[in-house]
Every structure is written in structure tokens, then in C-alpha cells.
Design a protein around this motif. Sequence first.
Motif, PDB file in Angstrom:
ATOM      1  N   GLN B  11       0.606  -1.172   0.012  1.00 59.84           N
ATOM      2  CA  GLN B  11       0.029  -0.133   0.009  1.00 59.84           C
ATOM      3  C   GLN B  11       0.911   1.061   0.015  1.00 59.84           C
ATOM      4  O   GLN B  11       0.373   2.411  -0.463  1.00 59.84           O
ATOM      5  N   ASN B  12       2.074   1.060   0.419  1.00 60.91           N
ATOM      6  CA  ASN B  12       3.037   2.291   0.466  1.00 60.91           C
ATOM      7  C   ASN B  12       3.456   2.627  -0.871  1.00 60.91           C
ATOM      8  O   ASN B  12       4.730   2.853  -0.975  1.00 60.91           O
ATOM      9  N   ASN B  13       2.711   2.949  -1.723  1.00 62.54           N
ATOM     10  CA  ASN B  13       3.067   3.285  -3.112  1.00 62.54           C
ATOM     11  C   ASN B  13       2.397   4.158  -3.655  1.00 62.54           C
ATOM     12  O   ASN B  13       1.505   4.110  -4.377  1.00 62.54           O
ATOM     13  N   TYR B  14       2.469   5.393  -3.496  1.00 62.51           N
ATOM     14  CA  TYR B  14       1.858   6.515  -3.893  1.00 62.51           C
ATOM     15  C   TYR B  14       2.790   7.498  -4.803  1.00 62.51           C
ATOM     16  O   TYR B  14       3.926   7.404  -4.893  1.00 62.51           O
ATOM     17  N   SER B  15       2.119   8.161  -5.604  1.00 64.15           N
ATOM     18  CA  SER B  15       2.545   9.157  -6.532  1.00 64.15           C
ATOM     19  C   SER B  15       2.196  10.513  -6.345  1.00 64.15           C
ATOM     20  O   SER B  15       1.110  10.847  -5.802  1.00 64.15           O
ATOM     21  N   LEU B  16       3.310  11.607  -6.593  1.00 70.62           N
ATOM     22  CA  LEU B  16       2.784  12.833  -6.470  1.00 70.62           C
ATOM     23  C   LEU B  16       2.898  13.346  -8.118  1.00 70.62           C
ATOM     24  O   LEU B  16       3.929  13.350  -8.365  1.00 70.62           O
ATOM     25  N   SER B  17       1.827  14.042  -8.570  1.00 72.45           N
ATOM     26  CA  SER B  17       2.076  14.642  -9.808  1.00 72.45           C
ATOM     27  C   SER B  17       1.194  16.033  -9.924  1.00 72.45           C
ATOM     28  O   SER B  17       0.500  16.359  -8.987  1.00 72.45           O
ATOM     29  N   GLY B  18       1.585  16.579 -11.013  1.00 73.15           N
ATOM     30  CA  GLY B  18       0.869  18.100 -11.255  1.00 73.15           C
ATOM     31  C   GLY B  18       1.331  18.706 -12.240  1.00 73.15           C
ATOM     32  O   GLY B  18       2.111  18.233 -12.977  1.00 73.15           O
TER      33      GLY B  18
END
Lengths: 163, 794
Positions: B11-18
Motif C-alpha cells: 500500500q505504501n506506493n503513492y505518487s505525486l503529480s501535477g
Amino acid sequence: MKKAEISILSIFLLIALNSCEKNEDIDSQKPAIDLYIQDAFPDNCDTLYFGETFYMKTLFTDNVQLGSYSIDIHNNFDHHSHSTEVTEPNLDPIKSPVNPFVFIQDYSIPNGLRKYETNLPITIPSGNSVGAFDEGDYHFFISLTDKEGWSVQKGLSIKILYR
Amino acid sequence: MIFLCAISFGQNNYSLSGTVVDKNSEPLTGAAVTLLPIEKGAIVDARGKYTISGLTKGTYTVTVSFIGFKSVVDTILINGSKTYNARLVEASINLHEVVVAYDYAKTRKKEEALNVEIVNEKYLKQNMGGSLMKTLERLPGITTIDIGSGQSKPVIRGLGFNRVVVVENGVKHEGQEWGEDHGLEIDQYAVDNLEIIKGPASLMYGSDAIGGVIDLKNRNLPADNSIGGTVDLSGKTNNNLVGSSISMYGRKKWFFADLRATILDYGDYKVPTDSVDIYSYRAALYKNHLRNTAGKEQNLNLSFGIIQRKFLSRFFVSDVNTKSGFFANAHGLEPRNVDAGLHDKSSNDIHFPYQKVNHFKTINKSEYTWGNLKFESDLGFQRNFRQEWSQYVSHGYMPAVFPGSQGFDADLERQFEKYVYSSNLKFTYYKNDFFQLLVGLNSEYQDNRIDGRGFIIPAFKQLSVGGFLLAKYALSAKSSIQMGVRYDYTHIKTLRYNDWFSSPVISLDNDITLQYLTRADAISRHFSNTSWSVGYNYNLPTLSFKTNVGKSFRVPIAKELAANGVNYHHFSYEAGKPDLSPEVSYQLDAGVEYNSNAIAMGVTPFLNYFSNYIYLNPTSEHDRLYGNGNQIYNYTQSEVFRYGGEMHAHYQVIESLRVGVMGEFVYSKQLSGEKKGFTLPFSPPASMILNVKYDKRKIKSAENLYLSIDYRITAPQNNIVPPEESTDGYQIINISLGGDVKLLNQKISISMQVQNLLNTKYFNHTSYYRLINVPEPGRNLIMNISIPFSGKIK
């Protein structure tokens, strides 16, 4: 993690220090040309004569085994270069060559020698099909190698004249 | 595809985008987004978008920065994949100081499995040397082969010449890399940042990248509706250098342009000795000047281009002109008498012997983004024109008086004219944050012409085509692997060369006939090669680990195949070998880096094996006819084993004081062939720099002040091969200091250096002049003043 870091660093340093030790099993010495033995000829500032034969007497030495040598005689009418000796003879005024003498030859040295004294006859002709050779300042250039490919050069300033 | 095997992520696999835009909502391509404390980051693409993946739950500091804009710093809580958009405001003073590159450097280093060094403009200014490569010499693993004060060639971990590729704006720089006295034709002021790959990088850069790559990048994109520039003024006391480089840039919406002109003029450089022993001949030096080593340089660089939402295209045009003298008492290594009256009249004039070089280059660099696909193309044309002039001397059997009508000037010793056409195409497919695929196609055509009285390499034509496939795959949030394969095909055709003068050929029955010798036959060789590379990265917040194993190759060059002539700079008769096979190298690289608030340290060791290193071997023989009585040097191949590495450690004592140590060493040994047991030529000795650096952000109106002291300790080099000499170790002190001051509201950046503070007499083992006992330059005070200006286009 720090421990791992330190051990990697020390291994690295160990290798580094280790590599600084000199490699002893290779030949790292150049051969030598001795122009100052008794009866050595020619010496810097000596004079050679057209139409005569002289004996080149030089001592070659090496710590392991000598290789080969070569002689190159060419004019220095333009005072261009290659003397490796500190003393310079009195040079004639600069002039343009017309029919300068050129001599190039390579010579072998018998296998397995650490010491070799040349007693090489060299004949300087007085001219060629064009005519008589130019008198004046010449360079006498010796190149010597040992079996490993180390080399040493000597350039002498000489004069070649008609007697 | 081997990567398609399913791997489940936690679950610890997030991303930040923008997206990152300016106030007109135009994308800020090239802006950097960085997350602290994990120092993960991304560069904003042509659409203004970025993605940072592989994040774990937590609170981070996000920094968005771009040249000429005020950085945005924010705190963000990641508890799922998030979007963070930023709108940057222009900074009042548009100094294109590369704050970005620092963060970018860390990110890039973590992502690349090979060992890389990233250098920004600030570093280049603070450490500026006589040439670009001299400036980089401070970096661990980098050394140079120098001739004089303005010419040097890059050496990476002991490999140089054709074993290092220099890339400028995506295109391989092509000069006469094989020559010991040929420097790199690059305007040092025009380089804004660069990346050095230490280790074999044939995979993406093809043949010649077997030792490493120096990838130069010109100025980043100017901000929208901005105009500006810099005036640089440089001075050096050792060789009386005065120089200036002026640049102007501007951008109006989608169009931007950048112009730079550089002029340098320097005199003979000074060495801390009053005589030099050339062989046993002692040449006196006048006022410590190394006679006739003055030079000048005039360069012009223009770039312009368009930027659209999905499309970016730039043209780079550069013209580099240099003229520099060779040490008059020894042209090459051949001792000479000189006309001291003429040469010592002025230390600023250039007499025979000298070299003149012009390098003209045009590059188009374009990229187009289309959904998940990115297409990049780099197209280049180069012309390298080099002339070496020296007074006519009849060597060997050359006529004593130069006969006219030979088609070249009597005093033109060598001339090389090379035309190079390059094309690099690259497709990148971003499937998702975990999988990217790169496909590239490189091709290059070289046409090299020769002229002048001396023959050393033949004219040749060479076509190289190569294609590669590179996949990057994230195994987890912390680790990733990269692997690639490459195939290359090269065809080289050398042209026949006959002497312009006749030589006496002695037949078996002792008849002497005068013949025009054939120095080089026409040779046609086809080479093909497969290379590959596999790398692995593992990154924790404070510790990162990388390793890479790969096979690289290098195609033999024209000189190695077809040289046949006397190199009077060396008293050597150099003979090529037409049936050489491509050099193949296997290398294992590793890197460990630890970074905490106060401590940074790392080691980057390597192991390297060449199955057939191409080597110019000095034999024990002499040759009369072709070699004019000189010692025969033959090109041969031998097995070579090398290892070494670099290390660095820095400790932040207090906020403004840092102490550090950097070290490098390389060990090489030939395992077979005639020089079995010997090292390789120009092996750099082990070396270490102890550094103390004091930084202060602000003292009154002065900003970014620094004082840095380097104590360099170099070990002796006793590991030598004919015709080298052992070189003693040495210790020197270099100081650099500077900062930004305000004068009448104008910001001025000052950087000063004192090199060789104690005027120590020492010898550099990898200097071309080492063999004739020319010491390195004496004390040198270097001053550079940089005045930026900027404005806005309404």
C-alpha cells in the motif's frame, strides 16, 4: 548501516594502499649511451671528413638486455635543433643546403647483451650523382633501445669537411 | 517482455503529480520538483507536467524551483496519490543561477546505475581553469592530458583520447581526439552544466564511450517574456590572460534566442624554474616563461528555438577559433635551438611552431511529446579544421630544400579537415511510473581529409550506425533495475597515401632506387558489435546503493589501423595494424552513498577487464626506410585488467563550515602481449584533496560568500611503461573565494582563485610535456567578474 559503510571504505583504502607498492618484476630502466669511454668517437664538436672511413666507438649498456640502435647524420645548416649536449661547437653561418649529406641506418645488437661497445666503420662518400656534398655543420644522432622498448637518444653537433 | 511478470506492491506506493506553470499558465519546462527529506524529484516536461512515484506515506517538504523564478516551498501530506500544482512568480533579478541543478544532480545520481557527476554553472565559475577540462580536474576520477596552458583533453579513470566521448547538446563532439597535442574545441563559457559518466557507456553513446562520457549542456530555457544576459570578465596572472564573454538571451512567448561571444588572449605561461632539461640539453627560460606558449581564442555561440505545449526545438550554432603556440625549444618532444631574440621579444606573440583550429558546429535538438510517448531528435553537422605550422625541417629523406608546387605550404606540418554528420533519434515510452522503455538510433558519417608535409594518419571515411533498447523498471518504491542492449555497425575506409618525396630503396641485390613510398594502403573494414548493460539501484532516505555491469566496445580508429610515419614529436616511427579487432571491455561498477544532515560520504569502486586493449607498443627495433632510423612503435592488442575508484566524505562542522576529503586512484596492468606486467600509458597517480569550505549566505549587502581551500596530495607514479618517466609526488594548495556584491543596485558576482599558492615546482605525470621535464604552471591568480542584467519584454 554505518558499519557497512566503514568496512567498504576501509576495503577501498586497503586496495588503494596495496596498489601503491611498486611492481618489481618488470624492467623499468632505460638503456644508456656512454660517449665518454676511452677512444670514444665521435664526440660532440668533432670533425669528420668526406671520402674517409671512421670507426664509431660508443658504449651501450642496459640492466637487462640491449635491443638495437640507429644512426642518423643530417645537416644543421639552418641551426635547427636536436643537440642533446650542453656544449655547442662554433657553428658556421646559416646557409641553404645544395647537396647535403644524409645517412640513416639501423643496426642490430647481438641477443642477450647487457654491454655492447660499437666499433662500427662508417664511410662518408665525397659526393653522389648530383655532385660533391656540402661541407659544414651536421648532426650525428644516435638512438638506442633495450629489449623492453625503453629508448634513449643522443644528438651530437659535428662538422663534416673536406680534408 | 521479461518485465511483464506481475509484482504486487504494498500500500505504501503513492505518487505525486501535477503541473507547473508561470503566471500566464504557460508550462515551465525544465523546472524541478523535489521532495525532502527523501530527495526524490522530477523535472517538469514540455507539457508542464511532472510525476514523482514510489512514495511512502508521510509528510514531505515540496520545493518547486526554476531559473529566474522564485521557488515555492510547501509541506504536503502523502496518504494516497496526490496532485500538487504550482504557479511560479518571476524573481526580480533574473540571474540564471542554477539552484535547480543541485537538486537535479541528486535525483539524477540516484536514478542512474552508472556513477555520474553533475556539475553546474556555479562550480564551473568557482573552479575555472585554463580550459574546460582543466576546470573539471578537481572532480575525483577526472584527470587531463595537457599541452600548454589552454589545451587539455579529458581522462576518466585513466582512459582518454578516443576512449572518452564528449557530447554537446546531444551530439558527439568530433575533432582529432587521438592527438596528444590536440585540445578540446569547446567554449568554456558557453557550458552551463554538464554530466560526467564514469565508466563504460557504449550502450547509449556507442563506440568510444568505453571509458566514459562528458555530456555538456548549453543554457537552460529563458523564462517567458524575459530578456537578459551576462558580461563576464576574466584575468589570470600566470599567463597574462585577459578575456571576456558576453551573452544575451530573450524569450517572447514561444520564441527564444541566446547569443554569446567570447574573446581570450593569453601570453606565455610561467613555470617555477629557470631552465628545462630536454633530454640532456638544458634550455634556459627567459623570465620563467615557457617560450611561445601564448594563444588566443575567439568563439561565437548562437542558439534559438521555439517552445510549444508539446513541442520544443532548438538550434545551436557555434564557431570556436583558437591559435596557440607550442613550446619553441621542443616542438613536440624534439629538442630545438630557438632564435631567443625573436621568441623572447614579447611573451604575447605566437611564432612557429603553433597550431590553429577552427571548429564549426550546428545542432538541432527537438522533442515532441504525445501522450505517453516522447520523441527526441538531435541532428548535427561539424567541421573540424586543424593546422599545425612549423618551420620546414628536412627530416629523414625529405629534400633539404623544399621544392615548390607540392600543393601545400613548406611550413604546413599537418592539416586535418573533418566533416561530421550526426543523427540521434530517441523514443521514450512511459507506460507508467514503474516501467519506461527507450529506443534509440544513432548514426554518424565522418569524412576526414589530410594535408601538409608530415604524414601520421591517412584520410578516411567512416559510417557508423547503432541502435539500442533500454528498459527501466521499478521493482519497489526503493529499488529499480535498468537493462539494455545495443547493436552497432561501422564501416571505415582509409585512403592510400604516397610520400611526396622519394626515399632510397635498397633491393636484395643492393641496387638503390629512389621511390615514392606508399605509407598507407587503402583499407576497408567492417565492424559489428553487440554491447549490453544491467544496473540496479536501491535508495533509502539516507543511504543509496547502485551497481552496474556491462560490456562496452570501441572500433579501431584510422590511426590505429593505418598509421605509418615518423612522429618527430616523439622520435617514434608509428605503424598501424590493419587487422585490429574492436576493443571490448567488461566492467563492474558500484556506488554507495550516505547522506545525513551533517555527513555525506560515498565510494565508487570499479573492476574492469579489456580482452584486447589497443596499444601503441614501443618495440626494441629501429627502421631505416619508413622510420628514418627511429624506434618502431607498433599498434598491438593486449589483455588489460584495471581497478580503482573514487571516494569522498564531507562533514558539516557548523552551518557555514564544511570539511571534506576526496580521493581517486586507478591501477592498470597488461596481462598479455609484449608489455605483459606493465601498466597503460598516461596512468594517473593516486590523488587526494583535503578541503575546507566556508559559506555565508549574507554579510551586509554581500551574498553567497564562500572561501574554499584545497590541499591536493598526489602520490608518486612509479608504475610506468616505455617511454614514460617516473614522476614524484607533490602537494599543492589552491584557494578560491568569491561572492555576490551590489554596486549601484547592480549585482556583481566575483570569483577568485589562487592556484599553486606556494609556487611549488612539480610535475604532472599525464602532461604531454612531462617527458621533457617541463614543470606545471607556477602561482596563478585568477579573477572572474560576472555581471548579470535582465529585463522584461512587454
